[in-house]
Every structure is written in C-alpha cells, then in structure tokens.
Design an enzyme around this catalytic site. Structure first.
Site, mmCIF file in Angstrom:
data_model
loop_
_atom_site.group_PDB
_atom_site.id
_atom_site.type_symbol
_atom_site.label_atom_id
_atom_site.label_comp_id
_atom_site.label_asym_id
_atom_site.label_seq_id
_atom_site.Cartn_x
_atom_site.Cartn_y
_atom_site.Cartn_z
ATOM 1 C CG ASP A 81 -31.829 42.725 -70.285
ATOM 2 O OD1 ASP A 81 -31.550 43.906 -70.538
ATOM 3 O OD2 ASP A 81 -31.220 41.749 -70.775
ATOM 4 C CG HIS A 206 -27.779 45.546 -74.524
ATOM 5 N ND1 HIS A 206 -28.853 44.858 -74.021
ATOM 6 C CD2 HIS A 206 -27.805 46.759 -73.934
ATOM 7 C CE1 HIS A 206 -29.506 45.625 -73.177
ATOM 8 N NE2 HIS A 206 -28.897 46.795 -73.103
ATOM 9 C CB THR A 231 -25.418 34.113 -74.818
ATOM 10 O OG1 THR A 231 -26.429 34.910 -75.433
ATOM 11 C CG2 THR A 231 -25.322 32.784 -75.542
#
Ligand code: 13P
Length: 282
Positions: A81, A206, A231
């Site tokens: 990523d 994203h 996250t």
C-alpha cells in the site's frame, strides 16, 4: 491486465460490491484479518504499508504473504500500500506480492506518469497488478498525510494517467481522508462518477475508517470497486491490547493476551466486509 485480481475487481463491479483491503501491522492482525475473511466467505486484499515493510523487511512480509495466499480458503491478495518508491514496488513484486500501489500523486502529472509507468512495466512482465493514484487522499493517518485544498481528482488527468501508463486500478482523490474524520466525510460523488465514466479501470476508495455505510454503498454505486481500511484495524488492535494487558496483569503469556484481541479485530473486519457487501462472494 487480465490476472485473477483483475477478474475479482471486475466481478465486484458487476456484482455491485467492493473488495475490501485491510492494512496489517504484524502477524496477529494479519491472521485475524484472514480468519475473518474465511468466516465471512469473502474475497479480500491484505495490505502492508511501507512503514510495516521497512520494519519487518520485504522478504519476510513477502514470504508470509505467499504462504498465506497459498493456504487461504478464500481469494486473498497481498498488496503493498502507498509506496512512494518505485524500488520498493519492484522488491515487493520480486518477493511475491501480486499487487502494489505506487503513490506519486504528490508530483505533477508528468512525474506521476513517469514513475507509475516504470512500476507498471516491471509488474506486468511478472503478472502483478498496479494501483496508481490521482488527486490526493486527505488526512493525517499513518497511511498518508495531506492537508492541502487541491485534493480533488481532475478527470482529464485521470484519463491521461491510465492511457499513458496502463495502470490496472486507480485510487482517486474525492474528499476521503486517512485517519479518523473530524465531522462527516464530504465525498464528491459527482466527481467520482465522472471519473468512472471516463476511465475503464477499477477505482479505489482510500480512507475507509469513519465513512458511514450509506456513503460506502453510494461510492460503490458510483464506481468504487475496492475499499481500503486501515486506521480502525490498528486502533482496535492496540486499544484492545492495552485493555487486555491491564486485565491479565503482570507476566502474561503472549497468546493469552493476543487471542481475545484477535477476536476484536475479527469483529471489525467482518463488519467492514459486510459494509462492502463482499460476504459470501468468494
Ligand atoms: P484509513 O486508515 O483511514 O482507514 O485508510 C486506509 C487506507 O486508505 C489505506 O490505504
């Protein structure tokens, strides 16, 4: 490029769902993510960002990824990523990553094209998939930081990037952000839909953490085929780890702490698989 990941993204497009991509930090969340996908019978991608790759090494990440993909009961694709480095993309592919992202959208279009093209040429010769980025992902998360105002993808630039590089999928700047949102995310669905009409590669969203379910569903309807979630995975991991360590007290055995924490991560991953409507799509 016609490889199995491409087919998966096309199937998601036709089926009205998205392939979720989850970021891992180490072996325990890596395994929790895969177990959740298998229990939900879902195709997923599992991604390492450059911080993780640098800390663990591309060789070890690659070896773990290859072993996991070979063993997986459901379609699983290991992904690099947000690499800003062409060399790291090449090293990942050499170490068995079937998919990499070259994120050079901070540069002018010409420079973005030049770097992306280098990765695409290397990747396609080895049957690997390349995700590019155009426009910018906002926010302040571990996967990237951008606070400027010029984040929105320009449709003509997206067309040029795809045409000149042959990139396989495209992350688009439409107002989503890495990290937690302060307030409701403001997603520019109109621009997303314009890009989707103008290019024929799968589009990637994203900054999944914090986007409400109805916005994810609308984004999928407007052309998103892959949704990145990071996250909430590492925060679920670390916050539950702290609680579990407090609960068990001094001198615990690693697995006694880790196992209940993995269950918490699995619940979050399963929730996101369902939000992406990828459950039972393996
Ligand atoms: P979040 O960390 O905001 O979920 O975004 C993840 C991401 O986009 C990884 O590329």
């Amino acid at each position: 490029m016609e490889n199995t990941l491409h087919k998966l993204l096309v199937a998601a497009d036709r089926g009205g769902y998205a392939i979720p991509s989850f970021n891992y930090s180490d072996i325990w969340d890596f395994l929790a993510i895969i177990q959740a996908a298998e229990e939900e019978n879902a195709p997923i991608m599992i991604a390492s960002n450059p911080l993780v790759v640098s800390a663990i090494s591309v060789e070890v990440c690659g070896a773990i990824g290859r072993a996991a993909m070979a063993k997986a009961k459901t379609p699983l694709f290991h992904h690099l990523d947000h690499s800003i480095s062409v060399d790291m993309c090449k090293a990942a592919i050499e170490n068995g990553y079937p998919s990499v992202m070259i994120d050079v959208s901070k540069y002018e279009l010409e420079e973005n094209i030049r770097n992306t093209k280098q990765v695409v040429e290397f990747a396609h010769a080895r049957n690997a998939h390349v995700e590019g980025e155009i426009g910018k992902i906002m926010g302040n998360g571990i996967e990237g930081k951008f606070k400027g105002g010029d984040y929105l993808v320009n449709v003509d630039e997206a067309v040029e990037l795809v045409r000149q590089t042959g990139v396989d999928s495209l992350a688009v700047g439409i107002g989503t952000a890495h990290g937690f949102y302060s307030g409701k995310p403001q997603i520019n669905f109109e621009r997303l839909s314009e890009v989707n009409r103008a290019v024929d590669v799968p589009l990637v969203l994203h900054g999944g953490t914090g986007i409400p379910e109805e916005d994810i569903h609308r984004a999928i309807r407007e052309g998103i085929n892959k949704v990145n979630v990071g996250t909430i995975i590492h925060c679920t991991y670390m916050n539950n780890m702290r609680e579990e360590l407090i609960r068990v007290g001094e001198n615990p055995y690693t697995l006694d702490v880790v196992k209940p924490v993995m269950e918490q991560i699995k619940q979050v991953v399963k929730g996101w698989i369902r939000v992406c409507m990828a459950n039972n799509k393996a």
